[in-house]
Design a protein around this motif. Sequence first.
Motif, PDB file in Angstrom:
ATOM      1  N   THR A 108      -6.725  16.732   4.155  1.00  0.00           N
ATOM      2  CA  THR A 108      -5.323  16.478   3.779  1.00  0.00           C
ATOM      3  C   THR A 108      -5.144  15.140   3.063  1.00  0.00           C
ATOM      4  O   THR A 108      -4.107  14.895   2.465  1.00  0.00           O
ATOM      5  CB  THR A 108      -4.433  16.442   5.034  1.00  0.00           C
ATOM      6  OG1 THR A 108      -4.819  15.305   5.822  1.00  0.00           O
ATOM      7  CG2 THR A 108      -4.573  17.707   5.869  1.00  0.00           C
ATOM      8  N   LEU A 109      -6.168  14.274   3.172  1.00  0.00           N
ATOM      9  CA  LEU A 109      -6.126  12.899   2.639  1.00  0.00           C
ATOM     10  C   LEU A 109      -5.050  12.033   3.315  1.00  0.00           C
ATOM     11  O   LEU A 109      -4.751  10.938   2.859  1.00  0.00           O
ATOM     12  CB  LEU A 109      -5.926  12.884   1.107  1.00  0.00           C
ATOM     13  CG  LEU A 109      -6.994  13.611   0.292  1.00  0.00           C
ATOM     14  CD1 LEU A 109      -6.715  13.483  -1.199  1.00  0.00           C
ATOM     15  CD2 LEU A 109      -8.390  13.087   0.615  1.00  0.00           C
ATOM     16  N   GLN A 110      -4.496  12.543   4.418  1.00  0.00           N
ATOM     17  CA  GLN A 110      -3.483  11.778   5.149  1.00  0.00           C
ATOM     18  C   GLN A 110      -4.151  10.849   6.170  1.00  0.00           C
ATOM     19  O   GLN A 110      -5.177  11.221   6.761  1.00  0.00           O
ATOM     20  CB  GLN A 110      -2.540  12.725   5.909  1.00  0.00           C
ATOM     21  CG  GLN A 110      -1.658  13.557   5.017  1.00  0.00           C
ATOM     22  CD  GLN A 110      -0.850  12.712   4.055  1.00  0.00           C
ATOM     23  OE1 GLN A 110      -0.164  11.777   4.444  1.00  0.00           O
ATOM     24  NE2 GLN A 110      -0.962  13.022   2.766  1.00  0.00           N
ATOM     25  N   THR A 136      -4.091   1.228  -1.860  1.00  0.00           N
ATOM     26  CA  THR A 136      -3.091   2.286  -2.126  1.00  0.00           C
ATOM     27  C   THR A 136      -1.844   2.068  -1.288  1.00  0.00           C
ATOM     28  O   THR A 136      -0.780   2.599  -1.596  1.00  0.00           O
ATOM     29  CB  THR A 136      -3.641   3.674  -1.774  1.00  0.00           C
ATOM     30  OG1 THR A 136      -3.905   3.708  -0.359  1.00  0.00           O
ATOM     31  CG2 THR A 136      -4.918   3.992  -2.537  1.00  0.00           C
ATOM     32  N   GLY A 137      -1.999   1.359  -0.190  1.00  0.00           N
ATOM     33  CA  GLY A 137      -0.880   1.150   0.733  1.00  0.00           C
ATOM     34  C   GLY A 137      -0.757   2.246   1.767  1.00  0.00           C
ATOM     35  O   GLY A 137       0.070   2.157   2.678  1.00  0.00           O
ATOM     36  N   GLY A 138      -1.601   3.285   1.653  1.00  0.00           N
ATOM     37  CA  GLY A 138      -1.493   4.416   2.583  1.00  0.00           C
ATOM     38  C   GLY A 138      -1.737   4.011   4.030  1.00  0.00           C
ATOM     39  O   GLY A 138      -0.973   4.393   4.926  1.00  0.00           O
ATOM     40  N   SER A 139      -2.793   3.227   4.270  1.00  0.00           N
ATOM     41  CA  SER A 139      -3.108   2.834   5.657  1.00  0.00           C
ATOM     42  C   SER A 139      -2.040   1.908   6.215  1.00  0.00           C
ATOM     43  O   SER A 139      -1.601   2.070   7.353  1.00  0.00           O
ATOM     44  CB  SER A 139      -4.452   2.102   5.725  1.00  0.00           C
ATOM     45  OG  SER A 139      -5.464   2.933   5.278  1.00  0.00           O
ATOM     46  N   ALA A 143       0.172   2.705   9.378  1.00  0.00           N
ATOM     47  CA  ALA A 143       0.085   1.839  10.567  1.00  0.00           C
ATOM     48  C   ALA A 143       1.486   1.373  10.970  1.00  0.00           C
ATOM     49  O   ALA A 143       1.840   1.365  12.159  1.00  0.00           O
ATOM     50  CB  ALA A 143      -0.815   0.634  10.274  1.00  0.00           C
ATOM     51  N   ILE A 144       2.288   1.007   9.994  1.00  0.00           N
ATOM     52  CA  ILE A 144       3.653   0.534  10.288  1.00  0.00           C
ATOM     53  C   ILE A 144       4.483   1.685  10.869  1.00  0.00           C
ATOM     54  O   ILE A 144       5.245   1.493  11.818  1.00  0.00           O
ATOM     55  CB  ILE A 144       4.288  -0.074   9.014  1.00  0.00           C
ATOM     56  CG1 ILE A 144       3.546  -1.354   8.630  1.00  0.00           C
ATOM     57  CG2 ILE A 144       5.768  -0.353   9.223  1.00  0.00           C
ATOM     58  CD1 ILE A 144       3.878  -1.897   7.246  1.00  0.00           C
ATOM     59  N   THR A 145       4.288   2.880  10.334  1.00  0.00           N
ATOM     60  CA  THR A 145       4.992   4.051  10.900  1.00  0.00           C
ATOM     61  C   THR A 145       4.610   4.240  12.361  1.00  0.00           C
ATOM     62  O   THR A 145       5.478   4.440  13.224  1.00  0.00           O
ATOM     63  CB  THR A 145       4.639   5.329  10.100  1.00  0.00           C
ATOM     64  OG1 THR A 145       5.050   5.141   8.750  1.00  0.00           O
ATOM     65  CG2 THR A 145       5.319   6.562  10.678  1.00  0.00           C
ATOM     66  N   PRO A 164      -0.503  -3.591  -7.140  1.00  0.00           N
ATOM     67  CA  PRO A 164       0.907  -3.214  -7.310  1.00  0.00           C
ATOM     68  C   PRO A 164       1.215  -1.857  -6.666  1.00  0.00           C
ATOM     69  O   PRO A 164       2.286  -1.669  -6.094  1.00  0.00           O
ATOM     70  CB  PRO A 164       1.068  -3.161  -8.837  1.00  0.00           C
ATOM     71  CG  PRO A 164      -0.006  -4.054  -9.372  1.00  0.00           C
ATOM     72  CD  PRO A 164      -1.160  -3.952  -8.421  1.00  0.00           C
ATOM     73  N   GLU A 165       0.245  -0.932  -6.726  1.00  0.00           N
ATOM     74  CA  GLU A 165       0.454   0.408  -6.137  1.00  0.00           C
ATOM     75  C   GLU A 165       0.704   0.318  -4.634  1.00  0.00           C
ATOM     76  O   GLU A 165       1.523   1.046  -4.069  1.00  0.00           O
ATOM     77  CB  GLU A 165      -0.795   1.289  -6.362  1.00  0.00           C
ATOM     78  CG  GLU A 165      -1.122   1.579  -7.814  1.00  0.00           C
ATOM     79  CD  GLU A 165      -2.076   0.567  -8.445  1.00  0.00           C
ATOM     80  OE1 GLU A 165      -1.988  -0.644  -8.119  1.00  0.00           O
ATOM     81  OE2 GLU A 165      -2.894   0.981  -9.280  1.00  0.00           O
ATOM     82  N   GLY A 166      -0.036  -0.568  -3.973  1.00  0.00           N
ATOM     83  CA  GLY A 166       0.084  -0.701  -2.517  1.00  0.00           C
ATOM     84  C   GLY A 166       1.434  -1.290  -2.126  1.00  0.00           C
ATOM     85  O   GLY A 166       2.059  -0.855  -1.154  1.00  0.00           O
ATOM     86  N   ILE A 167       1.861  -2.269  -2.908  1.00  0.00           N
ATOM     87  CA  ILE A 167       3.165  -2.888  -2.633  1.00  0.00           C
ATOM     88  C   ILE A 167       4.268  -1.833  -2.757  1.00  0.00           C
ATOM     89  O   ILE A 167       5.133  -1.695  -1.899  1.00  0.00           O
ATOM     90  CB  ILE A 167       3.410  -4.062  -3.601  1.00  0.00           C
ATOM     91  CG1 ILE A 167       2.457  -5.203  -3.263  1.00  0.00           C
ATOM     92  CG2 ILE A 167       4.854  -4.531  -3.545  1.00  0.00           C
ATOM     93  CD1 ILE A 167       2.497  -6.364  -4.242  1.00  0.00           C
ATOM     94  N   GLU A 168       4.173  -1.051  -3.834  1.00  0.00           N
ATOM     95  CA  GLU A 168       5.178  -0.015  -4.099  1.00  0.00           C
ATOM     96  C   GLU A 168       5.229   0.999  -2.940  1.00  0.00           C
ATOM     97  O   GLU A 168       6.301   1.347  -2.448  1.00  0.00           O
ATOM     98  CB  GLU A 168       4.791   0.675  -5.424  1.00  0.00           C
ATOM     99  CG  GLU A 168       5.509   1.954  -5.745  1.00  0.00           C
ATOM    100  CD  GLU A 168       6.853   1.697  -6.401  1.00  0.00           C
ATOM    101  OE1 GLU A 168       7.070   0.553  -6.828  1.00  0.00           O
ATOM    102  OE2 GLU A 168       7.668   2.644  -6.433  1.00  0.00           O
TER     103      GLU A 168
END
Length: 209
Positions: A108-110, A136-139, A143-145, A164-168
């Motif tokens: 799922t790449l989640q 990417t900011g995904g982790s 984690a914050i969620t 920039p992608e991770g910040i977004e």
Amino acid sequence: MGKVYVFDHPLIQHKLTYIRSTETGTKQFRELVEEVAMLMAYEATRDLPLEETTIQTPVATATTKVLAGKKLGIVPILRAGLGMVDGILNLIPSAKVGHIGLYRDPETLQPVEYYCKLPTDLEERDLITVDPMLATGGSAAAAITFMKQRGAKNIKLMCLIAAPEGIETVQQAHPDVDIYVAAVDECLNDHGYITPGLGDAGDRLFGTK
Ligand code: URA
């Protein structure tokens, strides 16, 4: 929308240059990450509330200031986030430390949580989530969620280098979270590395490849 603070203090920028360099070995890399995390924590805690107290110096009675009993927590995202913890604890030894481990599901790449141990009084604490690289900011967003699902209310994110992608990603997912970084780099490359970045922060911290 959460704010992004880029710390341009000369000591932080100087040390970050050596952190990035391929000529820096594991021992020095680890020491520098710890030092920069400490300097960043100093800047990121400027908004801590103070209260007045009265003390006796050897010369006179003085009304002075102390921290107003704010409880703090540091939450490293495993494993590279561990490299930033001791530097912050040098400044804030009373902070509690939680840990979050995530992996990316290959189908799922989640992000999936495989470890999570957080202070029990999470909702009362000002929390600093730490991970050296905001790619990417995904982790970080996941984690914050997970922290919010367990009651966390007041969260900051502190990273050495962000794309920039991770910040977004984090700003979209968590507009209440301010982000503290030492640098915002150009982009992610095809392998998901921040460019120019510093390589794999976990491998460089722990001497693995
Ligand atoms: N994680 C790292 O350690 N480095 C990057 O450049 C991106 C993600």
